[in-house]
Design a protein around this motif. Structure first.
Motif, mmCIF file in Angstrom:
data_model
loop_
_atom_site.group_PDB
_atom_site.id
_atom_site.type_symbol
_atom_site.label_atom_id
_atom_site.label_comp_id
_atom_site.label_asym_id
_atom_site.label_seq_id
_atom_site.Cartn_x
_atom_site.Cartn_y
_atom_site.Cartn_z
ATOM 1 N N LEU A 278 7.792 4.823 -5.698
ATOM 2 C CA LEU A 278 7.396 5.463 -6.960
ATOM 3 C C LEU A 278 8.450 6.459 -7.414
ATOM 4 O O LEU A 278 8.768 6.560 -8.608
ATOM 5 N N VAL A 279 9.004 7.192 -6.468
ATOM 6 C CA VAL A 279 10.071 8.148 -6.792
ATOM 7 C C VAL A 279 11.290 7.422 -7.342
ATOM 8 O O VAL A 279 11.996 7.919 -8.223
ATOM 9 N N ASP A 280 11.492 6.195 -6.851
ATOM 10 C CA ASP A 280 12.661 5.412 -7.256
ATOM 11 C C ASP A 280 12.405 4.593 -8.522
ATOM 12 O O ASP A 280 13.239 3.766 -8.902
ATOM 13 N N GLY A 281 11.247 4.782 -9.152
ATOM 14 C CA GLY A 281 11.003 4.135 -10.440
ATOM 15 C C GLY A 281 9.939 3.056 -10.467
ATOM 16 O O GLY A 281 9.662 2.474 -11.519
ATOM 17 N N THR A 282 9.329 2.747 -9.326
ATOM 18 C CA THR A 282 8.268 1.738 -9.302
ATOM 19 C C THR A 282 7.040 2.250 -10.049
ATOM 20 O O THR A 282 6.698 3.429 -9.987
ATOM 21 N N SER A 283 6.357 1.350 -10.740
ATOM 22 C CA SER A 283 5.085 1.675 -11.389
ATOM 23 C C SER A 283 3.945 1.133 -10.534
ATOM 24 O O SER A 283 4.040 0.010 -9.999
ATOM 25 N N LEU A 284 2.873 1.894 -10.391
ATOM 26 C CA LEU A 284 1.716 1.418 -9.636
ATOM 27 C C LEU A 284 1.144 0.146 -10.257
ATOM 28 O O LEU A 284 0.556 -0.681 -9.561
ATOM 29 N N ASP A 285 1.322 -0.020 -11.563
ATOM 30 C CA ASP A 285 0.850 -1.231 -12.239
ATOM 31 C C ASP A 285 1.486 -2.489 -11.659
ATOM 32 O O ASP A 285 0.888 -3.571 -11.688
ATOM 33 N N SER A 286 2.710 -2.354 -11.142
ATOM 34 C CA SER A 286 3.452 -3.520 -10.660
ATOM 35 C C SER A 286 3.267 -3.752 -9.158
ATOM 36 O O SER A 286 3.908 -4.638 -8.593
ATOM 37 N N VAL A 287 2.409 -2.959 -8.511
ATOM 38 C CA VAL A 287 2.172 -3.129 -7.074
ATOM 39 C C VAL A 287 0.966 -4.047 -6.870
ATOM 40 O O VAL A 287 -0.127 -3.787 -7.384
ATOM 41 N N TYR A 288 1.172 -5.115 -6.120
ATOM 42 C CA TYR A 288 0.147 -6.128 -5.875
ATOM 43 C C TYR A 288 0.051 -6.341 -4.373
ATOM 44 O O TYR A 288 1.043 -6.648 -3.708
ATOM 45 N N MET A 289 -1.135 -6.171 -3.813
ATOM 46 C CA MET A 289 -1.340 -6.348 -2.370
ATOM 47 C C MET A 289 -2.251 -7.531 -2.091
ATOM 48 O O MET A 289 -3.338 -7.628 -2.674
ATOM 49 N N ILE A 290 -1.790 -8.422 -1.214
ATOM 50 C CA ILE A 290 -2.573 -9.579 -0.782
ATOM 51 C C ILE A 290 -2.934 -9.351 0.676
ATOM 52 O O ILE A 290 -2.044 -9.320 1.543
ATOM 53 N N GLY A 291 -4.211 -9.160 0.957
ATOM 54 C CA GLY A 291 -4.636 -8.848 2.308
ATOM 55 C C GLY A 291 -5.517 -9.944 2.883
ATOM 56 O O GLY A 291 -6.439 -10.423 2.217
ATOM 57 N N VAL A 292 -5.230 -10.334 4.118
ATOM 58 C CA VAL A 292 -5.999 -11.372 4.800
ATOM 59 C C VAL A 292 -6.888 -10.728 5.854
ATOM 60 O O VAL A 292 -6.400 -9.994 6.713
ATOM 61 N N SER A 293 -8.199 -10.978 5.795
ATOM 62 C CA SER A 293 -9.151 -10.475 6.789
ATOM 63 C C SER A 293 -9.079 -8.949 6.888
ATOM 64 O O SER A 293 -9.375 -8.258 5.910
ATOM 65 N N LEU A 294 -8.656 -8.400 8.017
ATOM 66 C CA LEU A 294 -8.508 -6.947 8.119
ATOM 67 C C LEU A 294 -7.477 -6.430 7.118
ATOM 68 O O LEU A 294 -7.580 -5.298 6.631
ATOM 69 N N TYR B 158 -4.677 5.850 -3.977
ATOM 70 C CA TYR B 158 -4.103 6.006 -5.314
ATOM 71 C C TYR B 158 -5.179 5.958 -6.401
ATOM 72 O O TYR B 158 -4.891 5.687 -7.572
ATOM 73 N N ASN B 159 -6.413 6.212 -5.995
ATOM 74 C CA ASN B 159 -7.546 6.268 -6.939
ATOM 75 C C ASN B 159 -7.675 5.011 -7.791
ATOM 76 O O ASN B 159 -8.015 5.069 -8.978
ATOM 77 N N GLY B 160 -7.384 3.864 -7.185
ATOM 78 C CA GLY B 160 -7.591 2.595 -7.865
ATOM 79 C C GLY B 160 -6.554 2.253 -8.912
ATOM 80 O O GLY B 160 -6.775 1.356 -9.736
ATOM 81 N N ARG B 161 -5.384 2.889 -8.870
ATOM 82 C CA ARG B 161 -4.369 2.658 -9.904
ATOM 83 C C ARG B 161 -3.379 1.542 -9.534
ATOM 84 O O ARG B 161 -2.485 1.232 -10.335
ATOM 85 N N LEU B 162 -3.513 0.967 -8.339
ATOM 86 C CA LEU B 162 -2.672 -0.192 -8.017
ATOM 87 C C LEU B 162 -2.950 -1.301 -9.018
ATOM 88 O O LEU B 162 -4.071 -1.448 -9.503
ATOM 89 N N GLY B 163 -1.953 -2.122 -9.281
ATOM 90 C CA GLY B 163 -2.128 -3.185 -10.267
ATOM 91 C C GLY B 163 -3.171 -4.201 -9.859
ATOM 92 O O GLY B 163 -4.074 -4.539 -10.633
ATOM 93 N N ARG B 164 -3.073 -4.686 -8.609
ATOM 94 C CA ARG B 164 -3.991 -5.747 -8.187
ATOM 95 C C ARG B 164 -4.090 -5.811 -6.663
ATOM 96 O O ARG B 164 -3.124 -5.529 -5.958
#
Length: 426
Positions: A143-159, A171-177
């Motif tokens: 984020l400090v280097d210019g990333t937007s939380l809107d562009s962060v996408y996490m794919i999680g399997v099981s745990l 991040y209070n639900g501000r991740l993109g997806r």
């Protein structure tokens, strides 16, 4: 003597021999490590279209030193789950290749195999929050280097789905997806929203539930929750212990393979918003007019095309669909509308066979639930085929009660209609 001269030569000119760069790889452990237990260690392996085959290990406290990370592009994290045998996930290579071919992204494989490899599931669960804290440290630097939380996408399997949820909560639900692939059920079913994946953890949360009667989480967790084949037993998976280890993991892993199928784009898996799987099977939820002009949601990577529509709804949406037993898993669904004129009530199963003008024949997959037919009453039911036919020349129905004893009744049909749901214009 020759060997001696070769040794001297190597010593003299060692500095001139080009060094082969070793690629950082996912931690490969074994059952011995699981039995003895592993201390938590997390490494982030970055792949991009600039380094699709050789990962770059990100430095935890100096992410900006990365050669390949481009913070102006989407950043996709893939987080695995519990690893009782220690081996790398079988789907790891496929998801890396398919994600990079689908979109120009920063793909980060989160390797917490040391910490997930243990026979003590409780220990792995306790490590989830620690992994989430480490991931937040990486994201903060991005984020400090210019990333937007809107562009962060996490794919999680099981745990991994719950780990993604913990990060999103920070991040209070501000991740993109966040995409949850059969989020783990054991030790999470009674947790409040902040103790598991929740629809408030990102701007858009889509979840695939494929093993709700064993290892997965049954209740809705996302903006939209997909339940393939009702969310429990998946076609092609062993139904008894004779299936070996596959009996325990096949249904659970099917969510991952369904997601991978969506990236291959060989066919779209269409899902039907509905209150229950039973209502879906009875043909009560196959009208997608409410979703026009986009029609019903599709499963997997491209589910976020329905993001605005789904977020506008006040309550989470459940969507049901059936699949075939192997990749690409698509079913071609038809709504069968029958009016019967038997005086007595008939109860049984209908099988549909369709033939095209070229002589090709396909048979429907028989429903697991019997239908009831009354005189002059219309009955709607869903029927599916593993293969699609276009120009249909003939439709035939078979009625059976599946009973070995008792009278064999015929079903008298007054009127029938077969409507394609995948291609409603037919």
């Amino acid at each position: 003597l020759v060997k001696l001269w070769l040794l001297i030569f190597q010593c003299m000119f060692w500095h001139l021999i080009p060094k082969v760069k070793k690629c950082p790889e996912f931690t490969d452990l074994n059952i011995g490590n699981a039995l003895s237990g592993t201390e938590l260690q997390v490494q982030l392996l970055l792949y991009t279209r600039g380094n699709p085959y050789c990962s770059e290990r990100l430095i935890e406290h100096n992410v900006t030193a990365s050669e390949y990370l481009n913070t102006s592009k989407k950043i996709v994290f893939v987080i695995h789950g519990f690893r009782p045998t220690g081996s790398p996930p079988v789907w790891l290579g496929d998801i890396k290749e398919l994600l990079l071919s689908s979109e120009d992204i920063n793909l980060i494989i989160v390797d917490w195999n040391r910490g997930a490899t243990t026979v003590n599931y409780v220990t792995a669960v306790e490590n989830c929050r620690k992994v989430a804290e480490i991931l937040k440290n990486y994201v903060d630097q991005m984020l400090v280097d210019g990333t937007s939380l809107d562009s962060v996408y996490m794919i999680g399997v099981s745990l991994g789905a719950h780990i993604a949820g913990f990060v999103g909560h920070k991040y209070n639900g501000r991740l993109g997806r966040i995409t949850g692939l059969d989020p783990a059920g054991p030790l999470f079913t009674r947790e409040p929203p902040e103790g598991r994946l929740d629809r408030t953890d990102a701007q858009f949360v889509d979840v695939i539930h494929s093993d709700t009667d064993a290892l997965g989480f049954k209740k809705p967790l996302g903006t939209i929750d997909f339940y393939p084949n009702g969310g429990m037993d998946q076609p092609g998976c062993p139904q008894t212990l004779f299936g070996g280890i596959n009996y325990f993991k096949c249904d659970h892993q099917r969510s991952v393979f369904l997601f991978l199928s969506s990236l291959k784009r060989r066919c779209d898996i269409i899902a039907y918003p509905c209150d229950s799987y039973l209502d879906y099977k009875r043909g009560k939820c196959v009208d997608c007019e409410a979703f026009q002009p986009m029609s019903c949601p599709v499963l997997g990577y491209y589910a976020d095309r329905w993001k605005k529509l789904l977020i506008s709804k006040s309550s989470p949406m459940k969507a049901y669909f059936d699949t075939s037993d192997q990749d690409p898993f698509c079913m071609y669904n038809y709504l069968l509308d029958i009016t019967t004129w038997n005086k007595g009530i008939r109860r049984g199963f209908i099988k549909v066979k369709i033939t095209d003008y070229a002589g090709n024949i396909v048979e429907s997959v028989m429903n697991s639930e019997a239908s009831t037919f009354q005189q002059y009453k219309r009955v709607k039911m869903l029927t599916g085929f593993y293969r699609d036919l276009d120009n249909i020349s003939k439709i035939s129905l078979t009625f059976t009660t599946k009973t070995l004893v008792g009278p064999k009744h015929k079903l008298r049909i007054l009127q029938m209609r077969l409507k394609s749901l995948n291609n409603p214009e037919r």
